[in-house]
Design a protein around this motif. Structure first.
Motif, PDB file in Angstrom:
ATOM      1  N   LEU A  17      -2.103   1.385  21.262  1.00  0.00           N
ATOM      2  CA  LEU A  17      -1.192   2.412  21.790  1.00  0.00           C
ATOM      3  C   LEU A  17      -1.594   3.000  23.176  1.00  0.00           C
ATOM      4  O   LEU A  17      -0.729   3.455  23.929  1.00  0.00           O
ATOM      5  N   ALA A  18      -2.764   2.785  23.771  1.00  0.00           N
ATOM      6  CA  ALA A  18      -3.007   3.136  25.059  1.00  0.00           C
ATOM      7  C   ALA A  18      -2.161   2.376  26.046  1.00  0.00           C
ATOM      8  O   ALA A  18      -1.775   3.084  27.031  1.00  0.00           O
ATOM      9  N   VAL A  19      -1.773   0.919  25.937  1.00  0.00           N
ATOM     10  CA  VAL A  19      -1.194   0.101  26.698  1.00  0.00           C
ATOM     11  C   VAL A  19      -0.037   0.699  27.195  1.00  0.00           C
ATOM     12  O   VAL A  19       0.174   0.942  28.186  1.00  0.00           O
ATOM     13  N   PRO A  20       1.155   1.041  26.228  1.00  0.00           N
ATOM     14  CA  PRO A  20       2.294   1.516  26.651  1.00  0.00           C
ATOM     15  C   PRO A  20       2.154   2.875  27.634  1.00  0.00           C
ATOM     16  O   PRO A  20       2.945   3.063  28.593  1.00  0.00           O
ATOM     17  N   LEU A  71       0.949   2.016  31.092  1.00  0.00           N
ATOM     18  CA  LEU A  71       1.721   1.349  31.915  1.00  0.00           C
ATOM     19  C   LEU A  71       2.732   2.048  32.405  1.00  0.00           C
ATOM     20  O   LEU A  71       3.415   2.046  33.723  1.00  0.00           O
ATOM     21  N   LEU A  72       3.272   2.871  31.509  1.00  0.00           N
ATOM     22  CA  LEU A  72       4.527   3.848  31.663  1.00  0.00           C
ATOM     23  C   LEU A  72       4.088   4.777  32.816  1.00  0.00           C
ATOM     24  O   LEU A  72       4.812   5.126  33.824  1.00  0.00           O
ATOM     25  N   ALA A  73       2.869   5.467  32.571  1.00  0.00           N
ATOM     26  CA  ALA A  73       2.538   6.392  33.574  1.00  0.00           C
ATOM     27  C   ALA A  73       2.187   5.655  34.924  1.00  0.00           C
ATOM     28  O   ALA A  73       2.394   6.357  36.025  1.00  0.00           O
ATOM     29  N   GLY A  74       1.738   4.429  35.122  1.00  0.00           N
ATOM     30  CA  GLY A  74       1.537   3.836  36.320  1.00  0.00           C
ATOM     31  C   GLY A  74       2.902   3.504  36.914  1.00  0.00           C
ATOM     32  O   GLY A  74       3.060   3.836  38.077  1.00  0.00           O
ATOM     33  N   TRP A  75       3.942   3.274  36.035  1.00  0.00           N
ATOM     34  CA  TRP A  75       5.350   3.196  36.679  1.00  0.00           C
ATOM     35  C   TRP A  75       5.693   4.650  37.171  1.00  0.00           C
ATOM     36  O   TRP A  75       6.363   4.780  38.448  1.00  0.00           O
ATOM     37  N   LEU A  76       5.387   5.710  36.661  1.00  0.00           N
ATOM     38  CA  LEU A  76       6.013   6.857  37.003  1.00  0.00           C
ATOM     39  C   LEU A  76       5.098   7.342  38.328  1.00  0.00           C
ATOM     40  O   LEU A  76       5.804   8.057  39.019  1.00  0.00           O
ATOM     41  N   LEU A  77       3.884   7.006  38.219  1.00  0.00           N
ATOM     42  CA  LEU A  77       3.121   7.458  39.302  1.00  0.00           C
ATOM     43  C   LEU A  77       3.545   6.532  40.697  1.00  0.00           C
ATOM     44  O   LEU A  77       3.426   7.131  41.901  1.00  0.00           O
ATOM     45  N   THR A  78       4.294   5.387  40.601  1.00  0.00           N
ATOM     46  CA  THR A  78       4.824   4.640  41.491  1.00  0.00           C
ATOM     47  C   THR A  78       5.974   5.550  42.111  1.00  0.00           C
ATOM     48  O   THR A  78       6.283   5.602  43.398  1.00  0.00           O
ATOM     49  N   GLY A  79       6.784   5.944  40.988  1.00  0.00           N
ATOM     50  CA  GLY A  79       7.805   6.600  41.767  1.00  0.00           C
ATOM     51  C   GLY A  79       7.653   8.149  42.425  1.00  0.00           C
ATOM     52  O   GLY A  79       8.164   8.397  43.115  1.00  0.00           O
ATOM     53  N   THR A 138       8.148  17.898  38.029  1.00  0.00           N
ATOM     54  CA  THR A 138       8.290  17.461  36.644  1.00  0.00           C
ATOM     55  C   THR A 138       7.680  15.978  36.429  1.00  0.00           C
ATOM     56  O   THR A 138       7.091  15.855  35.406  1.00  0.00           O
ATOM     57  N   LEU A 139       7.968  15.272  37.353  1.00  0.00           N
ATOM     58  CA  LEU A 139       7.440  13.862  37.234  1.00  0.00           C
ATOM     59  C   LEU A 139       6.105  13.773  37.410  1.00  0.00           C
ATOM     60  O   LEU A 139       5.362  12.887  36.570  1.00  0.00           O
ATOM     61  N   THR A 140       5.521  14.500  37.995  1.00  0.00           N
ATOM     62  CA  THR A 140       3.866  14.815  38.302  1.00  0.00           C
ATOM     63  C   THR A 140       3.449  15.003  36.793  1.00  0.00           C
ATOM     64  O   THR A 140       2.491  14.461  36.471  1.00  0.00           O
ATOM     65  N   ILE A 141       3.840  15.990  36.294  1.00  0.00           N
ATOM     66  CA  ILE A 141       3.512  16.652  34.970  1.00  0.00           C
ATOM     67  C   ILE A 141       3.664  15.499  33.734  1.00  0.00           C
ATOM     68  O   ILE A 141       2.868  15.196  33.039  1.00  0.00           O
ATOM     69  N   GLN A 142       4.932  14.812  33.773  1.00  0.00           N
ATOM     70  CA  GLN A 142       4.983  13.798  32.832  1.00  0.00           C
ATOM     71  C   GLN A 142       4.098  12.725  33.204  1.00  0.00           C
ATOM     72  O   GLN A 142       3.418  12.173  32.108  1.00  0.00           O
ATOM     73  N   SER A 143       3.841  12.025  34.345  1.00  0.00           N
ATOM     74  CA  SER A 143       3.077  11.114  34.562  1.00  0.00           C
ATOM     75  C   SER A 143       1.511  11.494  34.130  1.00  0.00           C
ATOM     76  O   SER A 143       0.834  10.702  33.719  1.00  0.00           O
ATOM     77  N   MET A 193       1.211  11.543  30.367  1.00  0.00           N
ATOM     78  CA  MET A 193       1.236  10.153  29.826  1.00  0.00           C
ATOM     79  C   MET A 193      -0.140   9.454  30.116  1.00  0.00           C
ATOM     80  O   MET A 193      -0.670   8.654  29.189  1.00  0.00           O
ATOM     81  N   LEU A 194      -0.647   9.578  31.211  1.00  0.00           N
ATOM     82  CA  LEU A 194      -1.831   8.904  31.692  1.00  0.00           C
ATOM     83  C   LEU A 194      -3.051   9.471  30.901  1.00  0.00           C
ATOM     84  O   LEU A 194      -3.836   8.745  30.467  1.00  0.00           O
ATOM     85  N   ALA A 195      -2.970  10.950  30.581  1.00  0.00           N
ATOM     86  CA  ALA A 195      -4.139  11.446  29.952  1.00  0.00           C
ATOM     87  C   ALA A 195      -4.082  10.896  28.515  1.00  0.00           C
ATOM     88  O   ALA A 195      -5.114  10.623  27.855  1.00  0.00           O
ATOM     89  N   LEU A 196      -2.990  10.976  28.054  1.00  0.00           N
ATOM     90  CA  LEU A 196      -2.901  10.208  26.554  1.00  0.00           C
ATOM     91  C   LEU A 196      -3.354   8.642  26.485  1.00  0.00           C
ATOM     92  O   LEU A 196      -3.912   8.692  25.562  1.00  0.00           O
ATOM     93  N   GLY A 197      -2.818   8.089  27.587  1.00  0.00           N
ATOM     94  CA  GLY A 197      -3.108   6.671  27.518  1.00  0.00           C
ATOM     95  C   GLY A 197      -4.794   6.709  27.506  1.00  0.00           C
ATOM     96  O   GLY A 197      -5.570   5.793  26.794  1.00  0.00           O
TER      97      GLY A 197
END
Lengths: 203, 465
Positions: free
Chosen positions: B162-165, B168-176, B185-190, B193-197
């Motif tokens: 479950l960590a993988v998704p 990877l999604l957090a990484g993509w958000l961070l690139t944004g 908002t994007l900062t909080i979301q990424s 997500m990263l923390a959960l991963g």
């Protein structure tokens, strides 16, 4: 390429049917059939964003994973089908209710995901979230090896569907294929390590 | 010659090749010697630096391109590779004495090379996939074909996958976020997500339930190997994120969350260890606490904190190896290492019992053992920020110490007339004795490992500046 709206929703319908089918069905043959159909729906949606050749990696990998699990399960012999429990929280009605809650959550969160990942089509978002949500639900409801692997493969399929819209790296596609096949192989290994126990559980 | 080929692809291929061997001794010699040689090479040959004279020049290139992405090992990676392969050699040589070489060495080598690939891959967020592949490879290592899978291994597989998704999604958000750094908002979301991963990947509270379960279900030596290697590599991966994104490393909220998670892990693991009656589960909780210490060190947000993360690498690896070897030796003489079964075990397995107690005390930061300087420095650094939190950390350490004292009491408690003997094999005795000696030496002379550790912070150019 512009895709007529109604056609782009067909794979979403397919994913809805297969993911709910996976959740409700007790027969492993049906489960693997649903999984194979699920990969077909996923592949269809991935083609909206990826070239056909690259998208077919997802289909081939998914079917290989399904075949791996199927052959292993077949080798284990025809153990009795898991009896249907009518008690909460394992009953079919409960699962259906939980699945509909997931579906509602997916519909509710789709607009927000649309703002996070701009340029992604709504069917792909709903398909991806639906698979991820149903997979998580599946994982929460079972401790049986095959079902855990089916849940994990479903979660991964949902994630890969969404991620395919933002990342087209061939290396990553290959690595994720290895992960999917690895999950299937790990599942096959774990299943063969426990044939007697599973048979006992079903009796 | 190329560094990624030498330290990633060669050991991976060697791991596959070693699957063909069935003889434990041959496997140990081949596998153990290989990783030892790789460790020495990492120590002696600087990566990406030209060696020799004009007539004969040699350079070990640090980069390798694969399908449009690259694997990069830099000069600063050398000591890290030396430590990882050196500690792996210790684990591999110990496996034969327990009859676990066939299960550990081929797959362990492949897992190690995949985790090195996770450190080297660019873009670095692909590391999550390499870690997942390593996790999948570890399944047959942990569970023999004859044993039915328990809940622990299934949870391990679920949580790590479950960590993988999320990552990877957090990484993509961070690139944004790199293109629009002000997007709150994007900062909080990424970040969420990263923390959960990483919570899944590092088995942060409450996702660590699989560790004590797996310690009960599988041989402690094999689980110990994973508990040493996986969190260590994952921590480096997490540090890569902090190093790259300034808003992450400068975020006081994130540092507070890391500290809270770390403390929660240390305290909960300490409390569980205090009342534990199963030696395997006790070791599992100690491994959880070790990850907590890593998080607390990271949360300090200072160069000193980063030094502390690296300072923990060797005592952690050594302590877990001694503990796992000693525990496996005890387990080979009893059904399950519950307190009721290991009562008086020190009378027949004195070195293994001592190994368990010493390793436990080292994790708890007992004076003059390898863990002591690190725990002292951690307590001191945390005390500069909050005295209250320091007391909580001390409570966790106290719990681990009580666990060690209870182990000591139970293993030495015996019939008055029972005599003393030593049923460990000679190899077990030598390895445990050397391990305990190393724990003591590192406690007295913590600077002995400095030559390996001093340049490691250079791996991260921004972190802790």
């Amino acid at each position: 390429m512009t895709i007529p709206t109604f056609i782009s929703w067909i794979p979403v319908g397919l994913l809805l049917v297969t993911s709910i089918g996976l959740l409700l069905s007790r027969d492993w043959r049906w489960n693997l059939g649903f999984l194979a159909a699920q990969y077909l729906g996923m592949f269809w949606l991935v083609t909206f964003h990826w070239p056909f050749g690259l998208a077919s990696i997802k289909l081939v990998t998914g079917w290989m994973a399904t075949a791996t699990l199927g052959v292993t399960r077949l080798e284990m012999g025809d153990t009795p089908t898991e009896p249907e429990s009518t008690q909460m929280p394992q009953g079919r009605f409960f699962r259906l209710l939980a699945a509909s809650i997931v579906a509602i959550l997916v519909i509710a969160s789709t607009p927000q995901v649309e703002t996070i990942i701009p340029g992604i089509s709504r069917p792909v978002i709903i398909g991806g979230l639906l698979l991820a949500g149903m997979g998580l639900l599946h994982l929460g409801l079972t401790a049986e090896v095959l079902r855990v692997i089916l849940g994990l493969l479903t979660v991964m399929a949902g994630f890969e569907l969404l991620y395919a819209t933002v990342e087209t790296s061939i290396l990553l596609a290959g690595l994720l294929s290895i992960v999917n096949l690895g999950l299937a192989l790990a599942g096959a290994y774990l299943m063969t390590a426990a044939p007697s126990e599973e048979a006992e559980e079903f009796e | 010659m190329n560094a990624p080929i030498l330290w990633i692809f060669l050991p991976l291929a060697l791991g596959g090749f070693l699957l063909l061997f069935r003889h434990e001794r041959v496997l140990t010699i081949l596998g153990g010697t290989s990783v030892l040689v790789l460790s020495l090479l990492a120590m002696l040959i600087p990566i990406d630096v030209a060696l020799g004279s004009d007539a004969f020049s040699f350079k070990l290139a640090g980069s390798l391109n694969v399908l449009g992405r690259s694997f990069v090992l830099e000069t600063a990676d050398g000591p890290l590779l030396a430590i990882l392969y050196g500690l792996a050699a210790m684990w591999f040589f110990g496996a034969e004495s327990l009859g676990l070489a066939r299960r550990l060495i081929p797959l362990g080598l492949a897992i190690l090379s995949l985790l090195v690939a996770a450190i080297a891959v660019r873009p670095f967020l692909f590391a999550a996939v390499f870690i997942e592949i390593a996790v999948l490879l570890s399944v047959p290592m942990l569970l023999p074909p004859s044993q039915r899978p328990g809940r622990g291994i299934l949870r391990y597989l679920i949580f790590q996958t479950l960590a993988v998704p999320f990552i990877l999604l957090a990484g993509w958000l961070l690139t944004g976020l790199e293109t629009s750094p002000g997007d709150v908002t994007l900062t909080i979301q990424s970040t969420a997500m990263l923390a959960l991963g990483f919570a899944f990947l590092l088995a942060v509270f409450p996702f660590y339930t699989w560790i004590p379960m797996l310690m009960e279900e599988s041989p402690p030596y094999l689980v110990g190997f994973l508990l040493w290697l996986l969190p260590q590599t994952t921590a480096l991966f997490a540090m890569g994120f902090l190093d790259r994104y300034p808003f992450l490393r400068l975020s006081t909220e994130l540092l507070d969350a890391l500290r809270a998670a770390g403390l929660l892990m240390v305290i909960s693991a300490g409390l569980w260890a205090m009342f534990q009656r199963h030696l395997g589960r006790l070791m599992g909780y100690a491994a959880v606490a070790e990850t907590g210490f890593l998080l607390i060190a990271l949360s300090l947000g200072t160069a000193n904190g980063i030094q502390l993360v690296f300072l923990q690498i060797i005592p952690r690896g050594l302590g877990l190896a001694v503990w796992a070897l000693s525990l496996s030796t005890i387990q080979s003489h009893t059904d399950t290492p519950r307190f009721s079964n290991v009562q008086g075990m020190a009378r027949i397995l004195p070195f293994a019992s001592a190994g368990v107690v010493f390793a436990n005390l080292s994790v708890a930061g007992f004076p003059l053992l390898a863990g002591f300087p690190v725990r002292m420095a951690l307590l001191e650094s945390l005390a500069r920020q909050s005295l209250g939190l320091t007391l909580w950390l001390a409570l966790g350490l106290l719990g681990l110490t009580v666990g060690a004292v209870r182990t000591l009491a139970v293993t030495t408690l015996s019939e008055a007339e029972a005599g003393w003997s030593s049923r460990e094999t000679r190899t077990q005795f030598v390895l445990i004795a050397l391990g305990v000696l190393a724990l003591i030496v590192l406690g007295f002379f913590p600077q002995a490992s400095q030559f390996l550790l001093k340049n490691l912070p250079a791996l991260f150019e921004n972190l802790g500046q």
